[in-house]
Design a protein around this motif. Structure first.
Motif, PDB file in Angstrom:
ATOM      1  N   VAL A  95       0.849  -1.203   0.000  1.00  0.00           N
ATOM      2  CA  VAL A  95       0.000   0.000   0.000  1.00  0.00           C
ATOM      3  C   VAL A  95       0.878   1.243   0.000  1.00  0.00           C
ATOM      4  N   TYR A  96       0.648   2.107  -0.968  1.00  0.00           N
ATOM      5  CA  TYR A  96       1.312   3.409  -0.955  1.00  0.00           C
ATOM      6  C   TYR A  96       0.337   4.469  -1.453  1.00  0.00           C
ATOM      7  N   ASN A  97      -0.114   5.331  -0.553  1.00  0.00           N
ATOM      8  CA  ASN A  97      -1.038   6.423  -0.887  1.00  0.00           C
ATOM      9  C   ASN A  97      -2.223   5.929  -1.722  1.00  0.00           C
ATOM     10  N   ALA A  98      -2.904   4.930  -1.195  1.00  0.00           N
ATOM     11  CA  ALA A  98      -4.015   4.297  -1.912  1.00  0.00           C
ATOM     12  C   ALA A  98      -5.376   4.726  -1.357  1.00  0.00           C
ATOM     13  N   GLU A  99      -5.417   5.846  -0.652  1.00  0.00           N
ATOM     14  CA  GLU A  99      -6.653   6.266   0.018  1.00  0.00           C
ATOM     15  C   GLU A  99      -7.897   6.263  -0.878  1.00  0.00           C
ATOM     16  N   PRO A 100      -7.819   6.703  -2.143  1.00  0.00           N
ATOM     17  CA  PRO A 100      -9.043   6.728  -2.961  1.00  0.00           C
ATOM     18  C   PRO A 100      -9.608   5.348  -3.288  1.00  0.00           C
ATOM     19  N   HIS A 101      -8.771   4.303  -3.163  1.00  0.00           N
ATOM     20  CA  HIS A 101      -9.183   2.975  -3.634  1.00  0.00           C
ATOM     21  C   HIS A 101      -9.170   1.895  -2.555  1.00  0.00           C
ATOM     22  N   ILE A 102      -8.495   2.135  -1.443  1.00  0.00           N
ATOM     23  CA  ILE A 102      -8.213   1.072  -0.485  1.00  0.00           C
ATOM     24  C   ILE A 102      -9.470   0.469   0.130  1.00  0.00           C
ATOM     25  N   LYS A 103     -10.508   1.260   0.334  1.00  0.00           N
ATOM     26  CA  LYS A 103     -11.732   0.713   0.929  1.00  0.00           C
ATOM     27  C   LYS A 103     -12.382  -0.307   0.000  1.00  0.00           C
ATOM     28  N   ARG A 104     -12.455   0.036  -1.282  1.00  0.00           N
ATOM     29  CA  ARG A 104     -13.032  -0.911  -2.245  1.00  0.00           C
ATOM     30  C   ARG A 104     -12.213  -2.195  -2.300  1.00  0.00           C
ATOM     31  N   CYS A 105     -10.903  -2.058  -2.299  1.00  0.00           N
ATOM     32  CA  CYS A 105     -10.014  -3.217  -2.310  1.00  0.00           C
ATOM     33  C   CYS A 105     -10.237  -4.083  -1.077  1.00  0.00           C
ATOM     34  N   MET A 106     -10.258  -3.457   0.101  1.00  0.00           N
ATOM     35  CA  MET A 106     -10.402  -4.199   1.354  1.00  0.00           C
ATOM     36  C   MET A 106     -11.753  -4.893   1.439  1.00  0.00           C
ATOM     37  N   GLU A 107     -12.800  -4.225   1.006  1.00  0.00           N
ATOM     38  CA  GLU A 107     -14.135  -4.831   1.056  1.00  0.00           C
ATOM     39  C   GLU A 107     -14.181  -6.085   0.197  1.00  0.00           C
ATOM     40  N   SER A 108     -13.568  -6.034  -0.965  1.00  0.00           N
ATOM     41  CA  SER A 108     -13.584  -7.205  -1.843  1.00  0.00           C
ATOM     42  C   SER A 108     -12.786  -8.361  -1.234  1.00  0.00           C
ATOM     43  N   LEU A 109     -11.721  -8.045  -0.507  1.00  0.00           N
ATOM     44  CA  LEU A 109     -10.911  -9.084   0.118  1.00  0.00           C
ATOM     45  C   LEU A 109     -11.574  -9.658   1.363  1.00  0.00           C
ATOM     46  N   LEU A 110     -12.232  -8.822   2.124  1.00  0.00           N
ATOM     47  CA  LEU A 110     -12.884  -9.291   3.352  1.00  0.00           C
ATOM     48  C   LEU A 110     -14.135 -10.112   3.077  1.00  0.00           C
ATOM     49  N   LYS A 111     -14.670 -10.021   1.882  1.00  0.00           N
ATOM     50  CA  LYS A 111     -15.875 -10.767   1.522  1.00  0.00           C
ATOM     51  C   LYS A 111     -15.557 -12.073   0.781  1.00  0.00           C
ATOM     52  N   GLN A 112     -14.304 -12.489   0.810  1.00  0.00           N
ATOM     53  CA  GLN A 112     -13.950 -13.735   0.130  1.00  0.00           C
ATOM     54  C   GLN A 112     -14.705 -14.922   0.718  1.00  0.00           C
ATOM     55  N   THR A 113     -15.168 -15.799  -0.165  1.00  0.00           N
ATOM     56  CA  THR A 113     -15.896 -16.993   0.273  1.00  0.00           C
ATOM     57  C   THR A 113     -14.956 -18.076   0.785  1.00  0.00           C
ATOM     58  N   LEU A 114     -13.676 -17.980   0.475  1.00  0.00           N
ATOM     59  CA  LEU A 114     -12.699 -18.916   1.025  1.00  0.00           C
ATOM     60  C   LEU A 114     -12.610 -18.742   2.536  1.00  0.00           C
ATOM     61  N   GLN A 115     -12.532 -19.856   3.233  1.00  0.00           N
ATOM     62  CA  GLN A 115     -12.360 -19.829   4.682  1.00  0.00           C
ATOM     63  C   GLN A 115     -10.882 -19.977   5.026  1.00  0.00           C
ATOM     64  N   ASP A 116     -10.455 -19.345   6.117  1.00  0.00           N
ATOM     65  CA  ASP A 116      -9.108 -19.502   6.657  1.00  0.00           C
ATOM     66  C   ASP A 116      -8.028 -18.879   5.758  1.00  0.00           C
ATOM     67  N   TYR A 117      -8.067 -17.567   5.645  1.00  0.00           N
ATOM     68  CA  TYR A 117      -7.035 -16.851   4.919  1.00  0.00           C
ATOM     69  C   TYR A 117      -6.642 -15.606   5.714  1.00  0.00           C
ATOM     70  N   GLU A 118      -5.473 -15.068   5.402  1.00  0.00           N
ATOM     71  CA  GLU A 118      -5.003 -13.861   6.078  1.00  0.00           C
ATOM     72  C   GLU A 118      -4.678 -12.783   5.049  1.00  0.00           C
ATOM     73  N   LEU A 119      -4.830 -11.538   5.467  1.00  0.00           N
ATOM     74  CA  LEU A 119      -4.535 -10.385   4.622  1.00  0.00           C
ATOM     75  C   LEU A 119      -3.362  -9.633   5.226  1.00  0.00           C
ATOM     76  N   ILE A 120      -2.263  -9.563   4.501  1.00  0.00           N
ATOM     77  CA  ILE A 120      -1.062  -8.894   5.002  1.00  0.00           C
ATOM     78  C   ILE A 120      -0.884  -7.577   4.244  1.00  0.00           C
ATOM     79  N   PHE A 121      -1.251  -6.485   4.903  1.00  0.00           N
ATOM     80  CA  PHE A 121      -1.097  -5.158   4.316  1.00  0.00           C
ATOM     81  C   PHE A 121       0.266  -4.599   4.736  1.00  0.00           C
ATOM     82  N   VAL A 122       1.049  -4.190   3.756  1.00  0.00           N
ATOM     83  CA  VAL A 122       2.344  -3.569   4.040  1.00  0.00           C
ATOM     84  C   VAL A 122       2.252  -2.121   3.604  1.00  0.00           C
ATOM     85  N   ASN A 123       2.098  -1.231   4.584  1.00  0.00           N
ATOM     86  CA  ASN A 123       1.988   0.202   4.318  1.00  0.00           C
ATOM     87  C   ASN A 123       3.383   0.763   4.075  1.00  0.00           C
ATOM     88  N   ASP A 124       3.658   1.072   2.822  1.00  0.00           N
ATOM     89  CA  ASP A 124       5.008   1.427   2.399  1.00  0.00           C
ATOM     90  C   ASP A 124       5.228   2.942   2.460  1.00  0.00           C
TER      91      ASP A 124
END
Length: 347
Positions: A11-40
């Motif tokens: 992640v680098y200065n992604a404020e205009p898009h990061i919410k849409r990105c995160m929502e799509s990742l948090l709604k994954q139908t796969l069970q047991d996964y992790e999201l590693i955000f690296v704020n650069d």
């Protein structure tokens, strides 16, 4: 590995898009996964947005660091990844809710080291689908990878992205495969070259779950800041991983690289002659002139014409003829005509 999947998001200065990105990742139908955000080293509100989601989502991991570039950020995420497989998402983009369930199921069904899928990109207001000419929905063995996939990486940049694939983490760790830290462009290709040269089983699924969004930093809007042609020359003149030469003879490697270089030059001609590109008209013409006169392009052009002539359409043949004749005026006129025709089609 105590998770099915780790998804690394630099992640680098992604404020205009990061919410849409995160929502799509948090709604994954796969069970047991992790999201590693690296704020650069973001200077906008990206960090606080991620932290607000982290409070109610235990699978989110956040690492904050000084700005070091996308490759270093991804490598930091890889070092933390606890998943059996690893995927990558750019913070400007988003994915379908079933993407990682589909890719993971395909990987497990065939005991695959890597799964490839299509992606959709939004460019100049149009949606473009990138798919591949590989056998679909079947396990590709090491021999298939050698015959179908490894040459494709050398001939084209369409497969380069790490974002429409998942990779077996064990292979990444065993062979210490990372993204190159000091490469301004093409870091995904280098990562893939090394990974696929070690992969024994792969699968391509004809499924589109990844949506790439054009931003202000995209190629068509950032030609004055990134020297795409110079990167193409570096790829053309660079040595491939030694594992590649064990699988593909050196003459074929050079042939594939020549095809890739000319493909890139043809694409860059359109990018740099696009009226919206952020360069003065004279500078754009000079850039195109330098491309078509470059010694490596002159070397690669006859190889490309010899190998690809049967597959070329009328427009491509004319453009290549004009490149061969070093006709800058002709190239400008035919690309302008092409843009006019495309506008009529899309309109």
């Amino acid at each position: 590995m105590n998770r099915k999947l780790s998804i690394v998001i630099p992640v680098y200065n992604a404020e205009p898009h990061i919410k849409r990105c995160m929502e799509s990742l948090l709604k994954q139908t796969l069970q047991d996964y992790e999201l590693i955000f690296v704020n650069d080293g973001s200077t906008d509100n990206s960090q606080s947005i991620i932290e607000s989601y982290q409070k109610s989502n235990s699978q989110i991991i956040l690492v904050n660091q000084e700005n070091q570039g996308v490759s270093v950020a991804r490598n930091v995420g890889l070092a933390l990844a606890a998943g059996e497989y690893v995927g990558f998402v750019d913070a400007d983009d988003d994915v379908e809710h079933d993407m990682y369930e589909r890719l993971y199921a395909a990987a497990k069904l065939g005991d695959c080291d890597v799964v490839i899928s299509n992606y959709e990109s939004e460019q100049a207001g149009h949606l473009l689908l990138t798919s591949y000419p590989f056998s679909t929905e079947v396990v590709l063995t090491k021999a298939d990878i050698q015959k179908q996939i490894l040459p494709f990486f050398l001939k084209s940049d369409q497969l380069n992205t790490a974002c429409s694939k998942i990779y077996r983490n064990e292979i990444i760790m065993e062979h210490d495969i990372v993204f190159p830290a000091k490469v301004a462009l093409g870091e995904d290709q280098i990562f893939n070259l090394y990974f696929f040269s070690h992969a024994k089983r792969a699968k391509y699924i004809d499924y589109t779950g990844y949506h790439y969004r054009e931003t202000a930093e995209s190629a068509t809007r950032n030609v004055s800041q990134k020297d795409y042609f110079q990167r193409a020359i570096e790829v053309y003149t660079s040595e491939v991983p030694i594992t590649y030469l064990h699988l593909i003879d050196e003459a074929s490697v050079q042939q594939f690289k020549a095809i890739r270089l000319i493909h890139c030059v043809m694409a860059y001609i359109h990018i740099y002659l696009e009226p919206s590109a952020s360069m003065p008209f004279k500078a754009k013409l000079e850039y195109v002139r330098n491309m078509i006169l470059h010694k490596d392009v002159r070397e690669a052009l006859p190889i490309y014409l010899n190998e690809m002539s049967i597959e070329l359409g009328k427009y491509q043949k004319i453009l290549l003829y004009l490149m061969d004749q070093k006709s800058l005026l002709g190239i400008y006129l035919i690309t302008a005509y092409s843009r006019f025709r495309n506008r009529k089609v899309w309109g």
